[in-house]
Design a protein around this motif. Structure first.
Motif, PDB file in Angstrom:
ATOM      1  N   MET A  90       1.765  19.007  -7.379  1.00  0.00           N
ATOM      2  CA  MET A  90       1.777  17.787  -7.278  1.00  0.00           C
ATOM      3  C   MET A  90       1.344  17.051  -8.444  1.00  0.00           C
ATOM      4  N   PRO A  91       2.623  16.306  -8.153  1.00  0.00           N
ATOM      5  CA  PRO A  91       2.801  14.931  -8.497  1.00  0.00           C
ATOM      6  C   PRO A  91       1.643  14.184  -9.646  1.00  0.00           C
ATOM      7  N   ASP A  92       1.139  13.635 -10.495  1.00  0.00           N
ATOM      8  CA  ASP A  92       0.288  12.947 -10.916  1.00  0.00           C
ATOM      9  C   ASP A  92       1.407  11.339 -10.525  1.00  0.00           C
ATOM     10  N   ILE A  93       0.598  10.485 -10.291  1.00  0.00           N
ATOM     11  CA  ILE A  93       0.362   9.131  -9.546  1.00  0.00           C
ATOM     12  C   ILE A  93       0.860   8.343 -11.289  1.00  0.00           C
ATOM     13  N   LYS A  94       0.836   8.889 -12.161  1.00  0.00           N
ATOM     14  CA  LYS A  94       1.394   8.651 -13.729  1.00  0.00           C
ATOM     15  C   LYS A  94       3.415   8.294 -13.582  1.00  0.00           C
ATOM     16  N   GLU A  95       3.528   9.357 -13.255  1.00  0.00           N
ATOM     17  CA  GLU A  95       4.855  10.085 -12.513  1.00  0.00           C
ATOM     18  C   GLU A  95       5.617   9.176 -11.512  1.00  0.00           C
ATOM     19  N   ALA A  96       4.597   9.406 -10.796  1.00  0.00           N
ATOM     20  CA  ALA A  96       5.607   8.720  -9.098  1.00  0.00           C
ATOM     21  C   ALA A  96       6.373   7.086  -9.130  1.00  0.00           C
ATOM     22  N   LYS A  97       7.144   7.324  -7.675  1.00  0.00           N
ATOM     23  CA  LYS A  97       7.837   5.881  -7.704  1.00  0.00           C
ATOM     24  C   LYS A  97       7.526   6.229  -7.056  1.00  0.00           C
ATOM     25  N   ILE A  98       7.428   4.913  -6.619  1.00  0.00           N
ATOM     26  CA  ILE A  98       6.221   3.702  -5.356  1.00  0.00           C
ATOM     27  C   ILE A  98       7.436   3.097  -5.097  1.00  0.00           C
ATOM     28  N   LEU A  99       8.288   2.303  -3.634  1.00  0.00           N
ATOM     29  CA  LEU A  99       9.149   1.299  -2.684  1.00  0.00           C
ATOM     30  C   LEU A  99       8.433   0.360  -2.296  1.00  0.00           C
ATOM     31  N   ILE A 100       7.820  -0.625  -2.106  1.00  0.00           N
ATOM     32  CA  ILE A 100       7.227  -1.402  -1.394  1.00  0.00           C
ATOM     33  C   ILE A 100       8.576  -2.407  -0.741  1.00  0.00           C
ATOM     34  N   LEU A 101       8.246  -2.176   0.415  1.00  0.00           N
ATOM     35  CA  LEU A 101       9.302  -3.055   1.315  1.00  0.00           C
ATOM     36  C   LEU A 101       8.784  -3.815   1.901  1.00  0.00           C
ATOM     37  N   ALA A 102       9.145  -5.314   1.743  1.00  0.00           N
ATOM     38  CA  ALA A 102       8.631  -6.210   2.529  1.00  0.00           C
ATOM     39  C   ALA A 102       9.943  -7.645   2.262  1.00  0.00           C
ATOM     40  N   THR A 103       9.767  -8.087   3.449  1.00  0.00           N
ATOM     41  CA  THR A 103      10.797  -9.909   3.743  1.00  0.00           C
ATOM     42  C   THR A 103       9.530 -10.623   3.451  1.00  0.00           C
ATOM     43  N   LEU A 130      -8.179  -2.799   1.158  1.00  0.00           N
ATOM     44  CA  LEU A 130      -7.596  -2.110   0.381  1.00  0.00           C
ATOM     45  C   LEU A 130      -7.879  -0.958  -0.127  1.00  0.00           C
ATOM     46  N   ASP A 131      -9.034  -1.286  -0.811  1.00  0.00           N
ATOM     47  CA  ASP A 131      -9.396  -0.238  -1.965  1.00  0.00           C
ATOM     48  C   ASP A 131      -9.275   1.337  -1.675  1.00  0.00           C
ATOM     49  N   ALA A 132      -9.299   1.939  -0.302  1.00  0.00           N
ATOM     50  CA  ALA A 132      -9.292   2.629   0.771  1.00  0.00           C
ATOM     51  C   ALA A 132      -7.836   3.306   0.392  1.00  0.00           C
ATOM     52  N   PHE A 133      -7.274   1.788   1.090  1.00  0.00           N
ATOM     53  CA  PHE A 133      -5.707   2.221   1.317  1.00  0.00           C
ATOM     54  C   PHE A 133      -5.046   2.625   0.108  1.00  0.00           C
ATOM     55  N   VAL A 134      -5.234   1.969  -1.175  1.00  0.00           N
ATOM     56  CA  VAL A 134      -4.649   2.523  -2.178  1.00  0.00           C
ATOM     57  C   VAL A 134      -5.169   3.960  -3.094  1.00  0.00           C
ATOM     58  N   ALA A 135      -6.778   3.902  -2.648  1.00  0.00           N
ATOM     59  CA  ALA A 135      -6.861   5.053  -3.330  1.00  0.00           C
ATOM     60  C   ALA A 135      -6.543   6.242  -2.368  1.00  0.00           C
ATOM     61  N   LYS A 136      -6.365   6.318  -1.124  1.00  0.00           N
ATOM     62  CA  LYS A 136      -5.590   6.964   0.046  1.00  0.00           C
ATOM     63  C   LYS A 136      -4.154   7.176  -0.769  1.00  0.00           C
ATOM     64  N   ILE A 137      -3.362   6.161  -0.383  1.00  0.00           N
ATOM     65  CA  ILE A 137      -2.277   6.033  -1.363  1.00  0.00           C
ATOM     66  C   ILE A 137      -1.349   7.375  -2.468  1.00  0.00           C
ATOM     67  N   VAL A 138      -2.744   6.928  -3.579  1.00  0.00           N
ATOM     68  CA  VAL A 138      -2.352   8.185  -4.879  1.00  0.00           C
ATOM     69  C   VAL A 138      -2.820   9.343  -4.252  1.00  0.00           C
ATOM     70  N   GLU A 139      -3.858   9.579  -3.272  1.00  0.00           N
ATOM     71  CA  GLU A 139      -4.534  10.434  -3.138  1.00  0.00           C
ATOM     72  C   GLU A 139      -2.861  11.908  -2.514  1.00  0.00           C
ATOM     73  N   GLU A 140      -2.382  10.605  -1.407  1.00  0.00           N
ATOM     74  CA  GLU A 140      -1.425  11.684  -1.103  1.00  0.00           C
ATOM     75  C   GLU A 140      -0.536  11.646  -1.479  1.00  0.00           C
ATOM     76  N   VAL A 141      -0.124  10.735  -2.462  1.00  0.00           N
ATOM     77  CA  VAL A 141       1.448  11.172  -3.609  1.00  0.00           C
ATOM     78  C   VAL A 141       0.489  12.308  -4.153  1.00  0.00           C
ATOM     79  N   ARG A 142      -0.413  12.421  -4.557  1.00  0.00           N
ATOM     80  CA  ARG A 142      -0.554  13.596  -5.045  1.00  0.00           C
ATOM     81  C   ARG A 142      -0.513  14.893  -5.039  1.00  0.00           C
ATOM     82  N   GLU A 143      -1.205  15.151  -3.463  1.00  0.00           N
ATOM     83  CA  GLU A 143      -0.969  16.102  -2.451  1.00  0.00           C
ATOM     84  C   GLU A 143       0.396  16.930  -2.647  1.00  0.00           C
ATOM     85  N   GLY A 144       1.608  15.762  -2.508  1.00  0.00           N
ATOM     86  CA  GLY A 144       2.982  16.070  -3.256  1.00  0.00           C
ATOM     87  C   GLY A 144       3.594  16.001  -1.128  1.00  0.00           C
ATOM     88  N   SER A 145       4.326  16.570  -0.808  1.00  0.00           N
ATOM     89  CA  SER A 145       5.143  16.919   0.330  1.00  0.00           C
ATOM     90  C   SER A 145       4.316  17.540   1.164  1.00  0.00           C
TER      91      SER A 145
END
Length: 195
Positions: free
Chosen positions: A1-14, A173-188
């Motif tokens: 489980m990666p810690d969010i502090k070690e995570a690399k996240i891409l935001i894709l937009a235009t 947005l608060d729930a969205f960001v919290a869930k991203i953090v949770e899912e990243v911590r879960e790993g693959s």
């Protein structure tokens, strides 16, 4: 489980993204220690940046600009733990017709990485074949599009199905960001094939 502090996240937009749907995840994820980069196709209104569409102004007009860290052609799913797809109407409508965008999103999913999309952003997931057989949410005006792509649409602030995170609007947005953090911590989340 990666810690969010070690995570690399891409935001894709235009150009035409919903401002807070990009800036809030960008700021909150960085505040938690994640490395967050913004990528965009090379053709934008101004070199090296993308501009929000601000529907709250009278008359509606372009809003705040955000610097772009990487061109779309430079990014690979292997280099990130998650991808975030902001909404707005213009942004996902333009991105969903870009073959490079669809291939990148499919690659994130196939590698079991977190794929997070808000508002009209799930249009990209629909185009990438990731909606079929999943539970999802979106902005209410594209509910039928999501359902027609084979998803079960739920009217909830955030819905997660095997690492694919969706939310309805800026209010979530608060729930969205919290869930991203949770899912990243879960790993693959294992391979999730595009239909």
């Amino acid at each position: 489980m990666p810690d969010i502090k070690e995570a690399k996240i891409l935001i894709l937009a235009t150009d035409g993204f919903e401002e807070v749907e990009l800036t809030v995840p960008l700021e909150k994820l960085r505040a938690q220690g994640a490395t967050v980069e913004v990528a965009a196709p090379e053709k934008t209104r101004a070199p090296g940046q993308i501009t929000a569409w601000d529907g709250m102004k009278e008359p509606e007009d372009w809003g705040r600009s955000v610097p772009v860290d990487r061109a779309l052609a430079e990014v690979r799913a292997d280099d990130y733990d998650a991808i975030v797809l902001p909404g707005g109407v213009l942004n996902p409508d333009h991105l969903r017709v870009e073959p490079q965008v669809i291939a990148l999103v499919q690659d994130f999913a196939a590698k079991g990485k977190v794929v997070a999309s808000i508002c009209h952003g799930p249009w990209i997931l629909v185009e990438a074949g990731l909606a079929k057989g999943r539970k999802m949410t979106s902005f209410s005006s594209i509910k039928t599009d999501v359902q027609n792509a084979g998803a079960t649409w739920l009217d909830q602030a955030v819905v997660t199905d095997k690492g694919i995170v969706t939310s309805r609007s800026p209010e979530d947005l608060d729930a969205f960001v919290a869930k991203i953090v949770e899912e990243v911590r879960e790993g693959s989340h294992g391979a999730r094939r595009a239909a």
